[in-house]
Design a protein around this motif. Structure first.
Motif, PDB file in Angstrom:
ATOM      1  N   ARG A 160       0.837  -1.205   0.000  1.00 26.43           N
ATOM      2  CA  ARG A 160       0.000   0.000   0.000  1.00 26.43           C
ATOM      3  C   ARG A 160       0.873   1.257   0.000  1.00 26.43           C
ATOM      4  NH1 ARG A 160      -2.470   1.702   5.545  1.00 26.43           N
ATOM      5  NH2 ARG A 160      -0.198   1.746   5.813  1.00 26.43           N
ATOM      6  N   GLY A 191       1.334   3.693  -3.968  1.00 25.90           N
ATOM      7  CA  GLY A 191       0.768   5.027  -4.162  1.00 25.90           C
ATOM      8  C   GLY A 191      -0.746   5.030  -4.280  1.00 25.90           C
ATOM      9  N   PRO A 192      -1.314   6.152  -4.723  1.00 26.96           N
ATOM     10  CA  PRO A 192      -2.774   6.323  -4.698  1.00 26.96           C
ATOM     11  C   PRO A 192      -3.541   5.416  -5.651  1.00 26.96           C
ATOM     12  CG  PRO A 192      -1.714   8.154  -5.841  1.00 26.96           C
ATOM     13  CD  PRO A 192      -0.619   7.364  -5.232  1.00 26.96           C
ATOM     14  N   TYR A 193      -2.842   4.799  -6.622  1.00 28.37           N
ATOM     15  CA  TYR A 193      -3.546   3.944  -7.564  1.00 28.37           C
ATOM     16  C   TYR A 193      -3.327   2.451  -7.271  1.00 28.37           C
ATOM     17  CZ  TYR A 193      -3.948   8.371  -9.977  1.00 28.37           C
ATOM     18  OH  TYR A 193      -4.216   9.688 -10.276  1.00 28.37           O
ATOM     19  N   ALA A 252      -4.863   1.098  -1.799  1.00 24.63           N
ATOM     20  CA  ALA A 252      -4.790   2.523  -1.463  1.00 24.63           C
ATOM     21  C   ALA A 252      -6.034   3.067  -0.759  1.00 24.63           C
ATOM     22  CB  ALA A 252      -4.501   3.336  -2.726  1.00 24.63           C
ATOM     23  N   PRO A 253      -7.257   2.635  -1.118  1.00 23.54           N
ATOM     24  CA  PRO A 253      -8.443   3.237  -0.489  1.00 23.54           C
ATOM     25  C   PRO A 253      -8.520   3.014   1.013  1.00 23.54           C
ATOM     26  CG  PRO A 253      -9.045   2.159  -2.538  1.00 23.54           C
ATOM     27  CD  PRO A 253      -7.637   1.753  -2.238  1.00 23.54           C
ATOM     28  N   ASN A 283     -13.615   3.839   4.625  1.00 24.38           N
ATOM     29  CA  ASN A 283     -12.955   4.475   3.478  1.00 24.38           C
ATOM     30  C   ASN A 283     -13.017   3.602   2.223  1.00 24.38           C
ATOM     31  OD1 ASN A 283     -12.335   6.787   4.854  1.00 24.38           O
ATOM     32  ND2 ASN A 283     -10.259   6.144   5.416  1.00 24.38           N
ATOM     33  N   TRP A 324     -14.693   4.834  -1.194  1.00 21.99           N
ATOM     34  CA  TRP A 324     -14.021   4.784  -2.500  1.00 21.99           C
ATOM     35  C   TRP A 324     -14.896   4.066  -3.531  1.00 21.99           C
ATOM     36  CZ3 TRP A 324     -12.027   0.626  -5.383  1.00 21.99           C
ATOM     37  CH2 TRP A 324     -11.204   0.992  -6.452  1.00 21.99           C
TER      38      TRP A 324
END
Length: 581
Positions: free
Chosen positions: A298, A302-304, A308-309, A359, A363
């Motif tokens: 994670r 990164g964010p993708y 990540a969520p 979260n 998402w």
């Protein structure tokens, strides 16, 4: 459950003594696989042996075998079940030779440590009888269908686990639940080859023995014979992996499509996406042992990245599989993908606002990926009677469904089984399944008592912190250096404010306005000195499935209750009189 499974398991009686019941599976499972492959290879055995004498290079041989038999695997040994018993003294060595001469992609017997088991059977004087017994069973696909073979494997494994007294969170998915999942999964997507020779892909990251993949393929082909599917799966249990791979090999699928390993820590199909994904991950099984690797991925991805969520509590890893599948859907620009996953009730509501589970739901909903959630009847699984739900995800929703989630209460669509199988006492009949699929298809026109189409925003809320002043001994508010009242932590309270409070349709964008309206109407009139600590406001998402289908049942009239009580009192008095006499 399976006549064939019962028959094969009866062979285990010959193992009594040298083997304990919890060890039977280590013999029965690999022998069943070997006999199945032996029967599959039988028609072309002579042709393959001839090709083997002509081509020494394994890669060339594989190509030639594929041309001649349309099969992706082979065996070049001179032995088979039909002649193994002819050499009694060399039985163990000949059997080992038979196993060694499968093509390299048939690695399934390694996962059973089968050669060691052969020596143990020979030492115990059991090898000949076991080979003889399995040699008498015809397991060719023309005699035993893939569905029946799958039933048999799962029956054997279930009996094996019962004997071993295992209580893992793994749940073998009953066929009726898979059929419903498949119908829901394929309803919105065209799987026919109308687009030329396009082959659709189907993926299961918790493949088990391959039951979901196999049944999905068979069920789909029964409805649409022209459909073309390529199956992919990953499994971390060695024995289940071996069964899954051998089963799909026998049906002509590529061996490399089935991978061994843990999907959460070592995705065998990294970077690959699929048209359809389905899974029945273990419920309530902790992932502490994988936590370090999952968190590292994670942080580095990164964010993708797939995780990540958010991350769920380490006590239950099923939402990790939900995230994994959401990232395995084919991208919308490439045609999009759909997911069908069976989970228990906790992913609907577990975790407070801005926790990992909340979260994850946020998402999914804010990206409009959740299309439908179907509540299944209880007592559907073999080893648990808990409530379960099918989640359908889609990243290219039909325009009518965009921005909405359909909730379907399918708990009443079941038929009582004549005989319970473990915890399973109910099944979804063809008629039951058709009724649920009709509710799904009718969408907003479906019976409102059984189906609700809700906007994504209706699952969102703000968790606000309400403070009250700290008072000194004289009852006056204590203030800080700036003159603001200090909060009394003992009187602190939290309130959940729905996005839709007061009929708001703006969603998260109306945060200040909706919260203030709620506070003024619901809190301020009761505690006039209270205020909101805006810095602590959190955004959460939950799917209170049961609440949306709750029906108020009024209590019985008091007169009726009084009448019943009087009758009971009269009975008690009569009994007392009898005792006294």
């Amino acid at each position: 459950m399976s006549t064939l499974g019962s028959f094969i398991w009866s062979i285990a009686d010959q193992l009594r003594g040298p083997y304990r019941p919890n060890q039977y599976g280590t013999v029965i499972l690999p022998f069943t696989i070997l006999r199945r492959l032996d029967c599959v290879l039988e028609p072309d055995r002579a042709a393959v042996r001839k090709l083997a004498s002509e081509y020494e290079n394994p890669n060339r041989l594989k190509v030639e075998v594929k041309k001649a038999t349309r099969r992706t695997f082979y065996n070049t040994s001179n032995y088979e079940f039909a002649n193994l018993l002819a050499d009694a003294d060399g039985l163990a060595d000949n059997l080992a030779d038979y196993i060694d001469r499968f093509s390299a992609d048939v690695d399934v017997f390694e996962y059973f440590d089968f050669k060691k088991e052969i020596l143990a059977l020979e030492k115990a004087g059991l090898l000949r009888e076991i080979v003889k017994s399995f040699g008498a069973v015809d397991l060719h696909p023309n005699v035993v269908s893939n569905a029946d073979m799958g039933d048999a494997f799962e029956y054997i494994i279930r009996k094996f686990n019962e004997a071993a007294n295992e209580t893992s969170g793994d749940h073998y998915t009953p066929r009726d639940a898979i059929r419903l999942l498949v119908d829901l999964l394929f309803t919105e997507k065209d799987v026919s080859p109308s687009e030329g020779s396009i082959v659709r892909t189907l993926y299961d990251p918790t493949a088990g023995t391959g039951g979901m993949l196999s049944l999905a393929e068979e069920h789909l082909l029964a409805q649409k014979p022209e459909a073309k599917l390529s199956l992919y799966g990953q499994e971390y249990n060695p024995q289940s992996y071996a069964i899954c791979k051998s089963d799909l090999l026998a049906k002509g699928h590529y061996a490399t499509n089935i991978a061994f390993g843990n999907t959460l820590t070592d995705d065998a199909f990294k970077g690959r996406q699929f048209d359809f994904c389905m899974s029945n991950p273990p419920y309530g099984v902790d992932w502490k042992q994988y936590a370090k690797a999952v968190k590292a991925e994670r942080d580095s991805a990164g964010p993708y990245g797939r995780f990540a969520p958010g991350l769920p509590a380490t006590s239950d890893g099923q939402m990790l599989f939900l995230l994994h599948l959401a990232h395995k859907m084919r991208a919308p620009e490439d045609g999009g993908g759909r997911v069908g996953i069976i989970m228990n009730g906790s992913p609907l509501f577990n975790g407070a606002a801005e926790s990992g589970p909340s979260n994850i739901r946020r998402w999914l909903l804010e990206n409009d990926l959740v299309e439908a959630i179907v509540a299944l009847p209880t007592n559907m699984f073999f080893n648990t009677g808990i409530a379960t739900y099918i989640w359908i995800l889609d990243n290219t929703k039909h325009p009518d469904r965009q921005g909405k989630v359909q909730l379907i209460d399918g708990t009443s669509f079941w038929t009582k089984m004549r005989k319970n199988l473990g915890s399973k006492g109910r099944e979804i009949s063809d008629h039951n399944r058709a009724e649920v699929v009709r509710l799904y298809a009718d969408f907003e026109d479906a019976d409102p008592d059984l189906s609700k189409a809700l906007h994504n925003d209706e699952f969102g809320y703000w968790a606000i912190t309400v403070e009250r002043p700290l008072l000194d001994e004289d009852g006056n508010p204590v203030v800080d250096r700036r003159g603001n009242p200090k909060p009394d932590s003992k009187k602190r309270d939290t309130e959940n404010v729905p996005f839709t409070y007061g009929g708001s349709t703006v969603g998260a964008a109306a945060e200040r306005e909706v919260i203030q309206t709620y506070f003024d109407a619901e809190v301020k009139p009761h505690v006039p000195d209270a205020w909101i600590d805006w810095s602590k406001t959190k955004t959460g998402y939950e799917i209170p499935f049961t609440r949306h289908f709750y029906k108020y049942v009024p209590p019985r009239p008091l007169a009726e209750i009084d009448s019943d009580l009087e009758k009971q009192v009269a009975k008690i008095l009569d009994l007392l009189r009898e005792v006294e006499q």
